[in-house]
Design an enzyme around this catalytic site. Structure first.
Site, PDB file in Angstrom:
ATOM      1  CD1 TRP A 194      -2.629   1.920   1.162  1.00  0.00           C
ATOM      2  CD2 TRP A 194      -3.319   0.054   0.113  1.00  0.00           C
ATOM      3  NE1 TRP A 194      -3.878   2.170   0.641  1.00  0.00           N
ATOM      4  CE2 TRP A 194      -4.322   1.054  -0.016  1.00  0.00           C
ATOM      5  CE3 TRP A 194      -3.530  -1.183  -0.485  1.00  0.00           C
ATOM      6  CZ2 TRP A 194      -5.513   0.828  -0.707  1.00  0.00           C
ATOM      7  CZ3 TRP A 194      -4.706  -1.405  -1.166  1.00  0.00           C
ATOM      8  CH2 TRP A 194      -5.691  -0.407  -1.269  1.00  0.00           C
ATOM      9  CG  ASP A 195      -0.705   5.300   0.097  1.00  0.00           C
ATOM     10  OD1 ASP A 195      -1.080   4.693   1.122  1.00  0.00           O
ATOM     11  OD2 ASP A 195      -1.313   6.296  -0.363  1.00  0.00           O
ATOM     12  CD  GLU A 460      -9.760   6.948  -0.550  1.00  0.00           C
ATOM     13  OE1 GLU A 460      -8.938   6.464  -1.331  1.00  0.00           O
ATOM     14  OE2 GLU A 460      -9.474   7.856   0.262  1.00  0.00           O
ATOM     15  CD  GLU A 556      -8.956   7.768   4.292  1.00  0.00           C
ATOM     16  OE1 GLU A 556      -8.143   8.290   3.512  1.00  0.00           O
ATOM     17  OE2 GLU A 556      -9.377   6.611   4.180  1.00  0.00           O
TER      18      GLU A 556
HETATM   19  C1  BMA Z   1      -6.579   7.326   1.464  1.00  0.00           C
HETATM   20  C2  BMA Z   1      -6.719   6.019   2.187  1.00  0.00           C
HETATM   21  C3  BMA Z   1      -5.650   5.058   1.882  1.00  0.00           C
HETATM   22  C4  BMA Z   1      -4.355   5.737   1.673  1.00  0.00           C
HETATM   23  C5  BMA Z   1      -4.367   7.139   2.217  1.00  0.00           C
HETATM   24  C6  BMA Z   1      -3.099   7.882   2.001  1.00  0.00           C
HETATM   25  O1  BMA Z   1      -6.820   7.279   0.142  1.00  0.00           O
HETATM   26  O2  BMA Z   1      -7.980   5.500   2.026  1.00  0.00           O
HETATM   27  O3  BMA Z   1      -5.985   4.270   0.793  1.00  0.00           O
HETATM   28  O4  BMA Z   1      -3.363   5.010   2.256  1.00  0.00           O
HETATM   29  O5  BMA Z   1      -5.359   7.864   1.622  1.00  0.00           O
HETATM   30  O6  BMA Z   1      -2.826   8.066   0.640  1.00  0.00           O
END
Ligand code: BMA
Length: 931
Positions: A194-195, A460, A556
Site C-alpha cells: 500500500w502507500d 473510496e 480521512e
Molecule cells: C486514502 C486512504 C488510503 C491511503 C491514504 C493515504 O486514500 O484510504 O488508501 O493510504 O489515503 O494516501
C-alpha cells in the site's frame, strides 16, 4: 494438541452408567505444524495462528522481513506455494460422534484441505470461516491434516481470467513496490503493498482451527442487537446452530444477562432447515440500565449475555458482551432550501456527538504477531488523547474480537468499512457468493459490539469510479453495474437484514442519502453538503485554516512524516540514515512523498543542511514531524470549529474529524501518529491538545485577523430549527427536557447537564510574548458564555494586536492562550505563532534536562530548563519505550516539569543518561537564527 471439553463435561454418566461422549472440541492450534513449500525442501515447524513468513523467521531461515529491503529479497516467499500439515489424534468416541466437523476460522487464502489424505474441502476467502464435514474421515487414534495453499500472487493473476475484461486497479504504483490483481481474491488488500506498507502476501492459518464433535447440535454463533423500543430496552438475540445431517433436535435454550437479573428459557427444536432462532429479552422499565457512552461522555458499562442450548447430553454455550446505547446517523435537511444539502452526524443516546478520531490499519503484516497487549497499547494511546472514534479502514482485515472488545471498553466508536479498497471488483457469481458468505459471517460476528456505529461498503471505490482514478476509457456502464451489483444488490440486503440498528453506507467517502438518490455513484463524491469526505491536497498550505474544505464530516485527511529516528535502528544500517540513501527512498511508498514532505518543511520551517548526513536526516525527521503535527492541528481544529456553524451557502455543521492514520505497519514515512515501534510521533502528542475536551483554537480568519474559538466536547448539545427558514443549529442543551426527549432518563439527563455547567463559561486570557523574553509583553482577558459547543470568543486585527502589545512584528511574537473556568481553574491552554517559524525571530535557546526523579519504577518527573523561549521541544530515548506527558511543546518559562511513563522498568539514572532533548533552533539550516 488439546482435547478440551469446552462447554459442559466431556463425559456424562447417563442412565445405566452408559459412557457417553458429549460436546468435545479438539483444538488444532498452537505448535505441532510442519510447513513446507514447493521452493524449499526443508520442512519447518509452524504455529497456528501463523503464516509461512513467521515460520521461516522462527527457524532463522529468513531474516527480519522489515529489515532494509528484505521485502524485495523475500518476494520468492509469496510466489511459492506453502503447505501446512500436522498429525493429531482423537479418541474413538470423538471419531464416532454423529457430528464431526473441522472448523477453520480463517485460512489465508486459497486452500485445499485434506484429512487422512482425503480432500475434505476448499477455501478461498481469508475473511470467511470454512467448515468441513469430517465424520467418517477422522479415525480414533492417529490422523493427518494437510492444507495446501497456493501463492496468493499467482492465484490473483490466474483469476483475472474469470472476467473477460480488465478490472482495475491492476497493479499498485511503482512507488508502492507491490504485487498486482489483489482485488481478484478475498484477501487483506494491503498485503500486496500500500502507500504506507510493504508487500507480504501471506499464506497460512491466521485464525483458530479445531474439530468439533457432538451428537446433535451445537451453537455456532450468537449475536445480539440492543434496541430501544417505545422507551424500553430490548435485546434481540440470534442463535445459529450447526445441526447438519440430523432431522430435528429438541432441546432447551437459555439466555441470561445475570447482572440485570434477566433470563429467558424456552423449548426449541432445530433442524437443518431451521437452524437459527431469534429471541428477544425485554428489560423491564423498572430495571436501571446504565448507558454506554463514547469516550469523554461517560462510562462504558458492559454486560455478559450467556446463551446455552442443552439437547440430550450436549450442552453448548456462547457469550457476547453488550452495552446499552442507541445510535442514529442523522441525515436531515440543514434548512428549508433543498440545495443546501443534508446533515451527517451521529446521535448516541439521543445526543449529537462530534467524532474525534483517526483511521486504523492492520497493526502488522503478519496478523499472528499482533498481541492483545499491542492492541491495548494502541487503543489506549488513542483513548488517552481523547479519541472517541476510529474507522477500521477497508483495505485491511475485519479486526479481531479483542480489538472490538477493547473499543467497547474504551468508548471508541467504530466506523466499520467492509474490506474492499481503492479498486473495482469482480462480480462473477462465484465471487459474489464468496462475498455473501463473508459479509453474512462478519456482520453476525461483529454486530453485538456496542462500539460499532456504522457499516460502510468500501474505501473510496465510489470516488475511484466517478473520478476515473483507473483511467477507464470505455464502458463506464459495465463498471458502474458491477459496483451496484456488489455494494447495493449483494451486500446491502445482507447488512440491512442482519443489522436493523445501524446504517449501511455503500462507500466511504460518500454523500450518504444523496449517493443513494443519485444511483449510488454521485456526481460529486466529495460534496461538502452531504456525507463524509477524504481530504488530501499536498499543493495547499496546510498550516492555513482557509486551505480546507467545510464538509459535514472528514473521515480521512493527512500528511506524511517520517517515523521516529530511533524506530529505524532495528531496520536500517548506519549508512542508511541519510536523506539521500537508497533505503530512505525504498521505505517511501507514496509517489513523491519525500519531496512533498521536503517542500512542506521548506514553506514552514526551512530545510536542514547539516554537513553530517546522520544529523541531517535526524533533523529532517524532526522537521517532518513538526510539519505533520501542525498541519493536522490546523485541520482538526478547523473541523471542530465548524460543528456549530452553518454558512449561508449551506456548508458547515461539521461533525467529525478522523485523521489518517493512527498506526503503522512498518518503520517508514507514513501518515501515522504512532509509529510501528509504538513510539508516539509529535502528531500524537498534538492530538491530545487538538482533541482536548476544551479546545482553545486560534487561527487566522484572513491575513490580517486573528480569531479565537472555544470548542467544547463531551457536553450534550441539542438540535434547534429556526422557524423562519428551517435552519438547523446545535445549541448546548441547557434543560433536561431536551435530553429526556432524546431518550435519557431524568437522572441521566441531570447528570449530563452537569457536564455543561463549569465548562460553558469562563475566561480566556491572550498573552503576547516576544521571543526575547519570558515576560509577557501584554495580556488581555475576555469572558465567554457559550450557547453552542464552538464559538468565536475573541477577534482582533493583527495590526491592533501588535500595537496594543508593543510587539515589533509578527516575526517577533507568539501568543499564549489560557482558559479558566468560573472558579479560576485552568481548563485549557495553547499557543500560536503569528509567523511561520522559518521567519520567526527565535532566540538561540539552550534546552537541557536538569534532573530526572523517579516516582515509581514506571513514572518519572523530568525537569527541563531553557535560557530562552523554545519551540517544538522534543524529548527522545533510544532504547526505552514509553510516553511523555507532553512532547514537541513550547517552552515559555525557564523551567518545566514533564512526566515520563515507561513501558518497562527503568531507573532515573538510566533515563537521565539516555534522554535527549532538542528544540527547533538546534536544527542547522541555511537561514541563520535572528536573535
Ligand atoms: C486514502 C486512504 C488510503 C491511503 C491514504 C493515504 O486514500 O484510504 O488508501 O493510504 O489515503 O494516501
Amino acid at each position: 494438541m488439546k482435547h478440551s471439553a469446552v462447554f459442559a463435561s466431556a463425559v456424562i454418566f447417563a442412565a445405566g452408567l452408559l459412557y457417553v461422549q458429549a460436546f468435545v472440541r479438539v483444538d488444532l492450534g498452537g505448535d505441532g505444524w510442519i510447513v513446507t513449500s514447493n521452493q524449499t525442501n526443508t520442512p519447518v515447524p509452524g504455529k497456528v495462528p501463523g503464516s509461512m513468513y513467521t515460520a521461516l523467521i522462527d527457524q532463522g531461515l529468513i531474516g527480519d522481513p522489515l529489515f532494509r529491503d528484505n521485502d524485495d529479497n523475500y518476494v520468492w516467499v509469496g510466489d511459492a506455494d506453502w503447505t501446512y500439515s500436522r498429525n493429531f489424534s482423537v479418541s474413538s468416541d470423538v471419531a464416532s460422534s454423529k457430528q464431526v466437523w473441522l472448523i477453520c476460522e480463517g485460512l489465508d487464502t486459497v486452500a485445499t484441505v485434506l484429512v487422512n489424505d482425503k480432500v475434505v474441502g476448499q477455501s478461498e476467502n481469508m475473511f470467511a470461516r470454512s467448515t468441513f464435514n469430517v465424520a467418517g474421515v477422522v479415525k480414533g487414534g492417529a490422523n493427518t491434516l494437510v492444507i495446501h495453499f497456493t501463492s496468493a500472487v499467482r492465484e490473483a493473476l490466474a483469476r483475472t481470467k474469470n472476467s473477460d475484461y480488465d478490472i482495475p486497479r491492476i497493479c499498485p504504483s511503482s512507488a508502492e513496490n507491490g504485487q498486482c490483481h489483489v482485488n481478484q481474491i478475498r484477501k487483506e488488500q494491503c498485503s500486496f503493498s500500500w502507500d504506507w506498507g510493504p508487500s507480504f502476501p501471506t499464506q497460512g492459518i491466521w485464525k483458530p482451527i479445531y474439530i468439533d464433535a457432538y451428537s446433535n447440535a451445537v451453537i455456532r454463533d450468537v449475536s445480539a442487537l440492543v434496541k430501544k423500543v417505545n422507551s424500553q430496552w430490548q435485546v434481540d438475540v440470534d442463535v445459529y446452530f450447526d445441526v447438519d445431517n440430523v432431522a430435528e433436535v429438541k432441546g432447551q435454550l437459555n439466555a441470561n444477562i445475570a447482572s440485570l437479573n434477566l433470563s429467558l428459557s424456552q423449548e426449541l427444536s432445530v433442524s437443518p432447515a431451521n437452524s437459527s432462532i431469534k429471541i428477544s429479552l425485554l428489560v423491564p422499565t423498572t430495571t436501571h440500565v446504565p448507558l454506554w457512552w463514547p469516550n469523554g461522555y461517560g462510562d462504558q458499562p458492559l454486560f455478559d449475555l450467556d446463551v446455552a442450548f442443552t439437547s440430550g447430553v450436549d450442552t453448548t454455550t456462547k457469550s457476547v458482551r453488550i452495552g446499552f446505547r442507541t445510535v442514529e446517523l442523522v441525515q436531515d435537511p440543514v434548512s428549508n432550501k433543498p440545495e443546501q444539502g443534508l446533515s451527517f452526524y451521529f446521535r448516541i443516546n439521543g445526543i449529537p456527538i462530534f467524532l474525534k478520531g483517526s483511521n486504523w490499519i492492520p497493526a502488522d503484516s503478519f496478523q499472528e504477531r499482533i498481541t492483545v497487549e499491542k492492541l491495548r497499547f494502541l487503543l489506549e494511546s488513542a483513548a488517552n488523547v481523547s479519541i472517541n472514534s476510529l474507522r477500521v479502514w477497508g483495505g485491511g482485515v475485519y479486526e479481531s474480537e479483542e480489538f472490538y472488545q477493547l473499543c467497547d471498553e474504551l468508548g471508541i466508536m467504530v466506523w466499520q468499512d467492509l474490506m474492499f479498497s481503492v479498486s473495482l471488483y469482480p462480480t462473477y457469481p462465484a465471487f459474489l457468493s464468496l462475498v455473501t458468505t463473508e459479509i453474512t459471517q462478519q456482520v453476525r460476528r461483529l454486530k453485538s459490539h456496542t462500539s460499532i456505529i456504522i457499516w460502510a461498503g468500501n474505501n473510496e471505490n465510489e470516488s475511484a469510479l466517478r473520478q476515473n482514478w483507473f483511467h477507464i476509457t470505455d464502458n463506464y456502464t459495465r463498471y458502474y453495474n458491477d459496483y451496484v451489483q456488489l455494494y447495493v444488490k449483494t451486500i446491502k440486503p445482507i447488512v440491512t437484514q442482519e443489522d436493523s440498528t445501524r446504517e449501511y453506507l455503500t462507500s466511504s467517502p460518500s454523500n450518504g442519502k444523496e449517493t443513494e438518490k443519485e444511483g449510488y455513484v454521485s456526481n460529486d463524491t466529495s460534496s461538502e453538503l452531504y456525507g463524509d469526505i477524504h481530504f488530501y491536497d499536498y499543493s495547499v498550505d496546510q498550516w492555513k485554516a482557509t486551505s480546507f474544505r467545510i464538509p459535514r464530516m472528514a473521515s480521512e485527511y493527512g500528511v506524511q512524516s517520517w517515523c521516529n529516528n530511533e524506530s529505524l535502528s532495528n531496520v536500517f544500517n548506519p549508512l542508511d540514515f541519510s536523506i539521500t540513501s537508497d533505503m530512505v527512498n525504498h521505505r517511501q511508498h507514496h509517489t513523491n512523498g519525500n519531496t512533498e514532505m521536503a517542500d512542506e518543511v521548506k514553506v514552514h520551517l526551512n530545510l536542514p543542511n547539516s554537513p553530517d548526513a546522520n544529523v541531517n536526516f535526524a533533523d529532517f525527521i524532526y522537521l517532518t514531524q513538526i510539519n505533520q503535527a501542525m498541519c493536522m492541528r490546523t485541520q482538526s481544529e478547523h473541523y471542530r470549529r465548524y460543528q456549530a456553524r452553518l454558512l449561508a451557502d449551506g456548508r458547515g455543521l461539521t461533525m467529525g474529524a478522523l485523521y489518517w492514520q493512527l498506526n503503522d505497519i512498518w518503520q517508514a514515512p507514513t501518515w501515522a501518529s504512532i509509529d510501528y515501534e509504538g513510539s508516539w510521533k509529535m502528531l500524537h502528542y498534538y492530538a491530545r491538545t487538538f482533541f482536548n475536551r476544551t479546545l482553545i483554537s486560534p487561527y487566522l480568519l484572513d491575513a490580517d485577523t486573528l480569531d479565537v474559538y472555544i470548542v467544547l466536547d463531551g457536553v450534550p448539545v441539542t438540535e434547534v430549527r429556526n422557524p423562519a427558514d428551517g435552519t438547523l443549529s446545535f445549541k448546548l442543551s441547557d434543560n433536561s427536557t431536551d435530553l429526556i426527549k432524546g431518550g435519557l432518563s431524568i437522572s441521566e439527563a441531570s447528570e449530563k447537564l452537569k457536564a455543561i455547567s463549569g465548562v460553558s463559561s469562563g475566561s480566556l486570557r491572550v498573552e503576547t510574548y516576544d521571543y526575547s523574553s519570558f515576560q509577557a509583553l501584554h495580556s488581555e482577558t475576555v469572558t465567554y458564555n457559550l450557547k453552542t459547543a464552538a464559538e468565536s470568543v475573541y477577534t482582533k486585527k493583527i495590526s491592533d494586536l501588535l500595537s496594543d502589545s508593543g510587539c515589533a512584528s509578527v516575526e517577533n511574537c507568539l501568543l499564549y492562550l489560557t482558559a479558566t473556568d468560573n472558579s479560576g481553574s485552568l481548563v485549557s491552554s495553547t499557543w500560536y505563532t503569528l509567523a511561520y517559524p522559518k521567519s520567526s525571530k527565535l532566540q538561540q535557546a539552550n534546552v537541557k534536562i536538569a534532573s530526572v526523579t523517579s516516582i515509581d519504577p514506571y513514572t518519572f518527573n523530568i525537569q527541563v530548563t531553557t535560557d530562552a523561549i523554545a519551540l517544538f521541544v522534543w524529548l527522545s530515548l533510544d532504547n526505552i519505550k514509553g510516553q511523555f506527558s507532553d512532547n514537541g511543546f513550547l517552552l515559555l518559562t525557564p523551567s518545566v516539569q514533564v512526566q515520563f511513563h515507561a513501558r518497562q522498568i527503568v531507573t532515573a539514572d538510566v533515563l537521565m543518561s539516555q534522554l535527549k532533548i532538542r528544540s527547533l533552533v538546534d536544527v542547522k539550516t541555511d537561514v541563520p537564527i535572528v536573535g
